[in-house]
Design an enzyme around this catalytic site. Structure first.
Site, short mmCIF file in Angstrom:
data_model
loop_
_atom_site.label_atom_id
_atom_site.label_comp_id
_atom_site.label_asym_id
_atom_site.label_seq_id
_atom_site.Cartn_x
_atom_site.Cartn_y
_atom_site.Cartn_z
N GLU A 70 4.93 9.10 -10.55
CA GLU A 70 4.21 7.71 -10.59
C GLU A 70 3.21 7.10 -12.13
OE1 GLU A 70 6.74 4.61 -9.34
OE2 GLU A 70 5.52 3.60 -11.18
N HIS A 75 9.82 14.80 -7.97
CA HIS A 75 10.60 13.96 -7.93
C HIS A 75 11.85 13.89 -8.74
CE1 HIS A 75 11.86 9.17 -8.96
NE2 HIS A 75 11.68 9.42 -7.56
N ARG A 92 14.21 14.60 0.73
CA ARG A 92 13.85 13.19 0.68
C ARG A 92 15.78 12.76 -0.05
NH1 ARG A 92 10.90 9.07 -2.37
NH2 ARG A 92 12.63 9.52 -3.78
N THR A 111 10.73 -0.98 -5.79
CA THR A 111 10.15 -1.07 -7.30
C THR A 111 10.07 -1.69 -8.05
OG1 THR A 111 12.41 0.78 -6.96
CG2 THR A 111 12.37 0.32 -8.97
N HIS A 122 7.29 3.22 -0.64
CA HIS A 122 6.52 3.16 -1.87
C HIS A 122 6.69 1.86 -2.67
CE1 HIS A 122 6.49 5.11 -6.38
NE2 HIS A 122 7.06 3.74 -6.19
N HIS A 150 5.67 -0.80 -5.45
CA HIS A 150 4.93 -1.71 -6.78
C HIS A 150 4.58 -2.65 -7.03
CE1 HIS A 150 6.25 1.07 -9.87
NE2 HIS A 150 7.04 1.67 -9.12
N HIS A 193 -27.38 -12.94 1.66
CA HIS A 193 -26.39 -12.09 1.54
C HIS A 193 -26.96 -10.50 2.26
CE1 HIS A 193 -22.18 -12.96 0.64
NE2 HIS A 193 -22.73 -14.25 1.06
C1 HCA Z 1 10.83 5.70 -10.72
C2 HCA Z 1 11.38 4.83 -9.82
C3 HCA Z 1 11.13 4.62 -8.05
C4 HCA Z 1 10.96 5.70 -7.67
C5 HCA Z 1 10.69 5.97 -6.05
C6 HCA Z 1 11.14 6.84 -5.15
C7 HCA Z 1 11.19 3.06 -7.50
O1 HCA Z 1 10.40 5.52 -11.44
O2 HCA Z 1 12.13 6.66 -10.70
O3 HCA Z 1 11.73 7.88 -5.46
O4 HCA Z 1 11.15 6.49 -3.98
O5 HCA Z 1 9.58 2.61 -8.17
O6 HCA Z 1 11.52 3.48 -7.39
O7 HCA Z 1 9.26 5.25 -8.72
CU CU Z 2 7.90 3.55 -8.79
#
Ligand code: HCA
Ligand code: CU
Length: 379
Positions: free
Chosen positions: A15, A74, A134, A168, A195, A197, A291
């Site tokens: 990422e 990945h 996974r 995502t 995961h 964001h 402080h």
């Molecule tokens: C990507 C998308 C991903 C994958 C996350 C995961 C996301 O960049 O391919 O494999 O669980 O944010 O969904 O990063």
């Molecule tokens: Cu991602």
């Protein structure tokens, strides 16, 4: 004692490689992997080995060097991706395919039955090669729940080790994460991976919600780098867990996180962001007189982390218009080993505030100013 149990899958080299300022060389990637391993991060996720002309070479270089962390690739649910991952010598594959309507229509174009078939055959391939496998359903928080349940049900007995539910686009709230996680934990026996964001600033909170709801595997990246404004930052997340129960993170070398953050920032050509929890260069910086007095007397008055455990330095600002005399005493002691009288410190602080009200001091100038004043007032 908290009931949270978790492992970290760090995605700085996957990422993070998608971040706007990331142009890591092979040597830099190897160093980052080494530093992650030194911290004790359980998993290091790498980019798809077919994603660029050099990514297979990077995969091989890292898998041949890393000993204590597991290395994951990945991949899409494609035979050639999995073949390349096998050739790269990884311990596992992180497969991804989404069933959200916007993805079936605008991204891969497969319907649910086709997605299940593609996932099953990819999972079988991974398992046959002895890989930890996974499967993740992309954009899980903008996907119809029933589709995720059908998909995971069809894959649960395939030998896959865990299911991923990425946020995502960073749209989920902590409440939504807790709710979906708890629901899937009650339906499936496989552990979940998350995961997060950070588009809405909830990555750390959402990752904590996931763990509190029974999730087990979390994704991070150093400084939170990734697509757009990134994902859950590694050090900050460890810090978040530390404040809940420091035993949760005693498995990591906390004193090595700062080096990792600084190294990645230097590769990116940026400073460590000032607002990043725990990582910020100013995370242990105190200014206001009230402080500084309290923190010098007992650090937990204004600090939630142990400065020594994270090998950081407390900074006490003694050169601002609002600084207090305890800060002056502290700094002079730091610089000279001498303890000055309170009345002397009070006079110096008052002079300092006077001048600092009309101009700012560089750190070196500020040191000189108080040392000179200490000399004058002490004669
Ligand atoms: C990507 C998308 C991903 C994958 C996350 C995961 C996301 O960049 O391919 O494999 O669980 O944010 O969904 O990063
Ligand atoms: Cu991602």
């Amino acid at each position: 004692m908290s009931s949270i149990q978790f492992q970290i899958i760090d995605s700085t080299l996957r990422e993070g490689d998608q971040f706007a300022l990331a142009h890591f060389t092979l040597e830099q990637k190897i160093t980052i992997a080494q530093l992650l391993e030194d911290v004790g991060i359980e998993y290091i996720e790498l980019s798809n080995p077919v994603s660029s002309p050099t990514s297979l070479q990077v995969t091989k270089a890292i898998t041949s060097m890393v000993r204590n962390s597991k290395v994951l690739a990945h991949v899409r649910c494609h035979e050639k991706d999995i073949q390349a991952a096998i050739a790269g010598g990884v311990d596992g594959v992180q497969m991804l395919l989404g069933v959200a309507t916007h993805l079936t229509e605008h991204s891969h174009g497969k319907n649910l039955d086709q997605i299940i078939l593609a996932a099953q055959s990819a999972i079988h391939m991974g398992i046959a090669a002895g890989l930890e496998t996974r499967f993740s359903s992309e954009d899980a928080f903008r996907t119809d729940r029933s589709q995720i349940v059908i998909l995971f049900s069809a894959l649960e007995d395939s030998g896959v080790l865990r299911f991923g539910i990425p946020d995502t686009t960073g749209t989920a709230t902590p409440h939504q994460v807790a709710e979906l996680t708890a629901d899937l934990v009650s339906r499936f026996r496989l552990p979940l991976e998350f995961h997060a964001h950070n588009d809405a600033g909830c990555a750390i909170a959402n990752t904590l919600s996931f763990l509190e709801a029974g999730g087990r595997f979390i994704n991070t990246s150093v400084l939170g780098i990734g697509e757009r404004n990134g994902i859950t930052p590694l050090t900050s997340m460890i810090g978040r867990l530390y404040t809940i129960d420091r035993h949760l993170v005693e498995k990591y070398q906390l004193d090595k996180l700062q080096e990792l953050d600084s190294y990645v920032a230097s590769c990116l050509g940026t400073e460590i962001p000032f607002d990043l929890p725990l990582s910020s260069p100013y995370a242990f910086y105190h200014r206001a007189g009230i402080h500084t007095k309290a923190v010098l007397s007992s650090s937990n008055t204004y600090e939630i982390y142990d400065v020594d455990a994270f090998r950081r330095q407390r900074q006490i600002d003694f050169s601002s218009p609002i600084s207090g005399w305890h800060a002056v005493t502290f700094r002079i002691h730091q610089l000279t080993g001498r303890l000055i009288a309170d009345t002397v410190a009070q006079s110096i602080a008052s002079d300092m505030r006077e001048v600092a009200s009309s101009r700012s001091f560089s750190p070196a100038e500020a040191d000189r100013f108080i040392l000179e004043k200490a000399h004058v007032y002490s004669i």
